[in-house]
Design an enzyme around this catalytic site. Structure first.
Site, PDB file in Angstrom:
ATOM      1  CE  LYS A   1       5.689   5.395  -2.741  1.00 24.54           C
ATOM      2  NZ  LYS A   1       5.882   4.675  -1.503  1.00 24.54           N
TER       3      LYS A   1
ATOM      4  CG  ASP B   1       0.491   3.816  -1.418  1.00 23.02           C
ATOM      5  OD1 ASP B   1      -0.524   3.298  -1.918  1.00 23.02           O
ATOM      6  OD2 ASP B   1       0.455   4.523  -0.400  1.00 23.02           O
TER       7      ASP B   1
END
Ligand code: SF4
Length: 205
Positions: free
Chosen positions: A115, A133
């Site tokens: 991420k 997220d």
């Protein structure tokens, strides 16, 4: 051909979104994104105001306690201080102090995963990616873009299939900002939300 009803609304709501984290150098962006886990961008900017007064060489040799003291407001200070120092040491040793356009290398740095790498590569190298997220997860579930049980990998896959590739970078920032300021985890501002009567099945009004 698919009809995307979400992006035009996001564009109206959050036109030309910018990365909310302050940085000047490539490694500063990487450190800021790593520090942003489970805290607000405002807090990250507050601590990086002080942290980035030091050079990467300074951070590589600084006492962990001092780094921890500077970054305390973002939480998980002990662990994140270790990440800051380790990233500084690795980048100086391996890559002349720069963040390389090398996903395998960056994803393996301490405290950096898929991420964080997506966010950094999207911003630094303009690489099409859609980082997932906590905000992106919550918002895409509420908007019915993914199912409640989807994991992060499934969500990324579905969002990338739903939105045009040229829009991935912008959509990521728009969904994060929408989640932070309107579709909040607790007490979302549904009254003011343009999705309340159509796309959103979870409207709280
Ligand atoms: S209506 Fe409420 S829950 Fe639904 S997307 Fe908007 S803010 Fe989020």
């Amino acid at each position: 051909m698919k009809t995307d009803t979400i992006k035009p609304i996001l564009d109206k709501l959050i036109p030309h979104p910018k990365c909310p984290l302050n940085y000047e150098k490539d490694y500063e962006l990487l450190l800021a994104v790593m520090l942003s886990a489970q805290t607000t961008d405002e807090r990250v900017n507050q601590v990086t105001d002080v942290l980035f007064e030091y050079t990467l060489e300074d951070l590589a040799t600084m006492d962990l306690e001092k780094i921890e003291d500077i970054i305390k407001p973002v939480g998980m200070g002990k662990r994140k201080a270790q990440y800051v120092k380790s990233i500084a040491i690795s980048l100086l040793k391996d890559r002349d102090g720069h963040v390389p356009h090398d996903r395998a290398y960056v994803e393996n740095l301490s405290g950096v995963g898929h991420k964080t790498c997506n966010v950094v590569f999207s911003e630094l190298f303009k690489e099409p990616s859609l980082a997932v997220d906590t905000h992106v997860t919550r918002v895409s579930k509420r908007l019915g873009l993914v199912s409640e049980t989807d994991n992060v990998e499934e969500i990324e896959k579905k969002l990338c299939a739903y939105f045009d590739k040229d829009d991935w970078r912008e959509v990521h920032v728009q969904l994060v900002l929408f989640g932070r300021h309107l579709c909040k985890a607790i007490k979302p501002l549904c009254e003011d939300c343009p999705f309340k009567n159509s796309e959103c099945k979870k409207s709280r009004i």
